[in-house]
Design a protein around this motif. Structure first.
Motif, mmCIF file in Angstrom:
data_model
loop_
_atom_site.group_PDB
_atom_site.id
_atom_site.type_symbol
_atom_site.label_atom_id
_atom_site.label_comp_id
_atom_site.label_asym_id
_atom_site.label_seq_id
_atom_site.Cartn_x
_atom_site.Cartn_y
_atom_site.Cartn_z
ATOM 1 N N UNK A 78 6.528 -29.162 -7.650
ATOM 2 C CA UNK A 78 6.424 -28.407 -8.899
ATOM 3 C C UNK A 78 4.975 -27.987 -9.191
ATOM 4 N N UNK A 87 3.741 -25.437 -6.532
ATOM 5 C CA UNK A 87 4.262 -24.091 -6.797
ATOM 6 C C UNK A 87 3.368 -23.309 -7.758
ATOM 7 N N UNK A 135 -0.721 -19.263 -8.962
ATOM 8 C CA UNK A 135 -1.870 -18.930 -9.796
ATOM 9 C C UNK A 135 -3.133 -18.739 -8.944
ATOM 10 N N UNK A 136 -3.484 -19.722 -8.166
ATOM 11 C CA UNK A 136 -4.810 -19.701 -7.537
ATOM 12 C C UNK A 136 -4.847 -19.058 -6.153
ATOM 13 N N UNK A 167 0.136 -15.708 -15.857
ATOM 14 C CA UNK A 167 1.087 -16.717 -16.344
ATOM 15 C C UNK A 167 2.462 -16.102 -16.553
ATOM 16 N N UNK A 174 1.922 -22.682 -18.769
ATOM 17 C CA UNK A 174 0.560 -22.987 -19.205
ATOM 18 C C UNK A 174 0.288 -24.481 -19.104
ATOM 19 N N UNK A 229 2.031 -26.661 -17.420
ATOM 20 C CA UNK A 229 2.234 -27.142 -16.049
ATOM 21 C C UNK A 229 1.001 -26.883 -15.181
ATOM 22 N N UNK A 230 0.393 -25.732 -15.355
ATOM 23 C CA UNK A 230 -0.818 -25.422 -14.582
ATOM 24 C C UNK A 230 -1.927 -26.396 -14.963
ATOM 25 N N UNK A 231 -2.045 -26.633 -16.251
ATOM 26 C CA UNK A 231 -3.068 -27.560 -16.707
ATOM 27 C C UNK A 231 -2.862 -28.958 -16.112
ATOM 28 N N UNK A 281 -3.583 -28.972 -12.268
ATOM 29 C CA UNK A 281 -5.010 -29.001 -11.923
ATOM 30 C C UNK A 281 -5.616 -30.364 -12.232
ATOM 31 N N UNK A 282 -5.121 -30.927 -13.309
ATOM 32 C CA UNK A 282 -5.604 -32.254 -13.680
ATOM 33 C C UNK A 282 -5.223 -33.273 -12.595
ATOM 34 N N UNK A 308 -4.603 -32.598 -9.500
ATOM 35 C CA UNK A 308 -5.387 -32.268 -8.314
ATOM 36 C C UNK A 308 -6.791 -32.871 -8.421
ATOM 37 N N UNK A 309 -7.362 -32.704 -9.582
ATOM 38 C CA UNK A 309 -8.708 -33.239 -9.812
ATOM 39 C C UNK A 309 -8.720 -34.754 -9.661
ATOM 40 N N UNK A 319 -6.696 -29.356 -23.086
ATOM 41 C CA UNK A 319 -5.366 -28.772 -22.971
ATOM 42 C C UNK A 319 -5.430 -27.276 -22.644
ATOM 43 N N UNK A 334 -7.461 -24.871 -18.518
ATOM 44 C CA UNK A 334 -6.946 -24.050 -17.415
ATOM 45 C C UNK A 334 -6.669 -22.626 -17.872
ATOM 46 N N UNK A 359 -6.209 -16.529 -19.898
ATOM 47 C CA UNK A 359 -4.914 -16.418 -20.559
ATOM 48 C C UNK A 359 -4.968 -16.880 -22.018
ATOM 49 N N UNK A 389 -16.161 -29.098 -12.860
ATOM 50 C CA UNK A 389 -15.327 -29.679 -11.803
ATOM 51 C C UNK A 389 -14.134 -28.772 -11.518
ATOM 52 N N UNK A 390 -13.495 -28.356 -12.598
ATOM 53 C CA UNK A 390 -12.315 -27.515 -12.456
ATOM 54 C C UNK A 390 -12.645 -26.172 -11.799
ATOM 55 N N UNK A 424 -13.025 -26.679 -8.116
ATOM 56 C CA UNK A 424 -11.741 -26.849 -7.429
ATOM 57 C C UNK A 424 -11.023 -25.509 -7.297
ATOM 58 N N UNK A 425 -11.020 -24.761 -8.379
ATOM 59 C CA UNK A 425 -10.298 -23.480 -8.353
ATOM 60 C C UNK A 425 -10.913 -22.525 -7.338
ATOM 61 N N UNK A 451 -9.749 -23.514 -4.074
ATOM 62 C CA UNK A 451 -8.343 -23.138 -3.890
ATOM 63 C C UNK A 451 -8.215 -21.681 -3.468
ATOM 64 N N UNK A 452 -9.049 -20.847 -4.092
ATOM 65 C CA UNK A 452 -9.012 -19.422 -3.755
ATOM 66 C C UNK A 452 -9.311 -19.175 -2.285
#
Lengths: 206, 317
Positions: free
Chosen positions: A141, A144, A149-150, A156, A171, A173-175, A178-179, A181-182, B9, B12, B18, B43-44, B47-48, B51-52
């Protein structure tokens, strides 16, 4: 949809393979990469991305242009891959029940043992490898949404359409993805933190 | 919620562009004051950007092997003509079924044993004849309308054709003029319907067995020995028929299956919902479900959300 694309879609619907190949020229690499990040295996990725493209070809007469062609194509790809993973994961569960060791999520992220040298290029490569391996550890999930996104650069709204969930869900779910992943990266590798600090001093990685 | 929570929150969405202008301003103000949040942002970002860069080149020979597969797909017989031809046959066969249905409806009415249920939301323009069988009639308390799905609508490889290869099927279609063949099969189908003790409703206005009604969810109740296996079958049916991929039903179904696997959702009763924008696929799904499960009950109920769904409930026996 521009008229050239529309024309190619119409020809493809009549079974014109060359028209379809022209149509997907700009997208096939993306399709392959979705499959690659979903399955983590180049051979599976080739097989599944081609499955998805062939499926798109045979179904193109039903494409109504409600979304862009690329979004439609990505959706097919995601579905083909999700279906494949579901079947494969079930096979893994069966083998675990029989006492076989190891599932795909039990391995820690393997950080290359090479010392971080002064070579920036090597560091960047190492970071990329870390992120890639962490990505492979995410749930389907989460993978995906991050792929869409990236890697695919979808908005979105388009991701929401692709996965048939609402934008608010996407929104958050992406957050969360990434969290997650981090956390995988940072927990496994203190090195990463130093790396980011160093990068900040240099003014960014790109 | 602290300011940091709110910041994290929205982080991202902020990086993805967005967020609304107001929210962007808020975030930027906060990150200039808060060290931990601004570190989180770096950090984010790192990572992004990594990812790209994960995109890889196509493997050698990708296009060549794809080309071969596309040519094969293009050459496959039946791919392009399927839908139209099946529909023709289905309509002819459906005609026979409705005659029998009407006959039985009248008979049931005369004998005083039929309990007709009228759908309050049924489209008045679609004349319906509803036949209820003794077995199912008693259980119809809550149903607004019940219908059995004929095994003939819309699909070449549905149950009605199980004993016939696709090639033979197309041969039959190619000789659609040959009226002798078609009625014979239609007779078999109507016989099957009667023997199965099921209810049939036919919408004349739509010229088919409409299994979708404006403003109504279609409820599918399946009773199975193993709900999880039943769900897997549903997933299989879905992926088979949902070739146009308008909605990603597969994602939702798989999520549910995973939840059942993980024990988050009980395997005694599983609920899933599906969305199809075209009636053809909608009907196809229901037809396939009917063909693949022995205990299926189809009902309608006022839609629970802003669009109509097929709601599938699988109950473990």
């Amino acid at each position: 949809m521009d008229s050239a694309e529309k024309n190619l879609i119409e020809l493809s619907a009549k079974g014109d393979v060359v028209a379809f190949e022209t149509l997907i020229k700009a997208h096939q690499k993306k399709v392959y990469n979705i499959a690659l990040r979903m399955t983590k295996d180049p051979e599976d990725a080739q097989e599944l991305s081609q499955d998805a493209l062939v499926r798109a070809f045979t179904a193109i007469k039903k494409f109504r242009g409600e979304s862009s062609f690329s979004t439609w194509l990505y959706r097919i790809t995601i579905n083909v891959c999700t279906d494949f993973l579901r079947k494969r994961n079930r096979a893994v569960i069966v083998s675990l029940e029989k006492g076989a060791a190891g599932n795909e999520n039990s391995n820690p992220v393997q950080i290359p043992v090479k010392d971080p040298g002064p070579d920036e290029l090597a560091e960047k490569k190492q970071l990329k490898e870390m992120v890639k391996q962490a990505m492979d550890k995410l749930s389907v999930e989460h993978r995906q949404v991050l792929i869409l996104r990236d890697l695919m650069d979808l908005t979105y709204k388009d991701i929401a359409r692709t996965l048939n969930v609402n934008e608010g869900t996407i929104k958050s779910r992406i957050n969360r993805a990434r969290d997650a992943l981090k956390h995988i990266i940072v927990e496994q590798e203190e090195l990463f933190k130093d790396y980011v600090v160093k990068l900040n001093r240099k003014g960014g990685i790109s | 919620m602290t300011r940091c929570d709110k910041y994290l929150e929205n982080l991202s969405a902020y990086l993805d562009g967005e967020l609304s202008v107001d929210n962007v301003k808020e975030i930027e103000e906060h990150s200039s004051e808060c060290e931990s949040c601004s570190e989180e942002l770096s950090v984010l970002k790192t990572i992004i950007s990594a990812l790209h860069e994960l995109e890889e080149e196509l493997p050698d020979g990708f296009e060549t092997s794809l080309h071969r597969r596309l040519e094969e797909a293009a050459a496959k017989p039946g791919v392009k003509i399927r839908t139209g031809k099946v529909r023709l046959f289905a309509q002819i066969a459906a005609g026979f079924v409705v005659v029998v249905c009407l006959g039985l409806a009248i008979r049931a009415g005369l004998m005083g044993t039929g309990r007709k249920t009228a759908s309050p939301a049924a489209d008045m323009s679609s004349a319906q004849s509803v036949i209820e069988d003794r077995g199912l009639g008693a259980a119809s308390g809550t149903a607004s309308t019940k219908r059995a799905i004929p095994e003939i609508s819309g699909r070449s490889d549905g149950a009605a054709y199980d004993d016939r290869s696709e090639m033979e099927y197309y041969a039959l279609e190619d000789s659609a003029e040959n009226q002798e063949v078609v009625p014979a099969d239609a007779m078999e189908i109507q016989k099957a319907q009667v023997n199965n003790d099921v209810m049939i409703a036919f919408s004349e206005a739509e010229g088919s067995y409409a299994l979708k009604q404006e403003g109504q969810d279609t409820l599918v109740k399946i009773t199975a020995d193993d709900a999880q296996i039943a769900l897997e079958k549903i997933i299989e049916i879905e992926s088979e028929i949902n070739q146009e991929e308008q909605y990603s039903n597969a994602a939702g179904l798989n999520e549910t299956l995973n939840a059942v696997d993980a024990g988050i959702v009980s395997g005694d009763r599983i609920e899933v919902k599906l969305l199809y924008s075209d009636d053809e696929t909608w009907n196809e799904f229901l037809t396939e479900v009917q063909a693949n499960f022995s205990e299926v009950l189809i009902e309608f109920a006022p839609k629970a959300e802003d669009v109509e769904y097929i709601r599938v409930e699988i109950i473990k026996q």
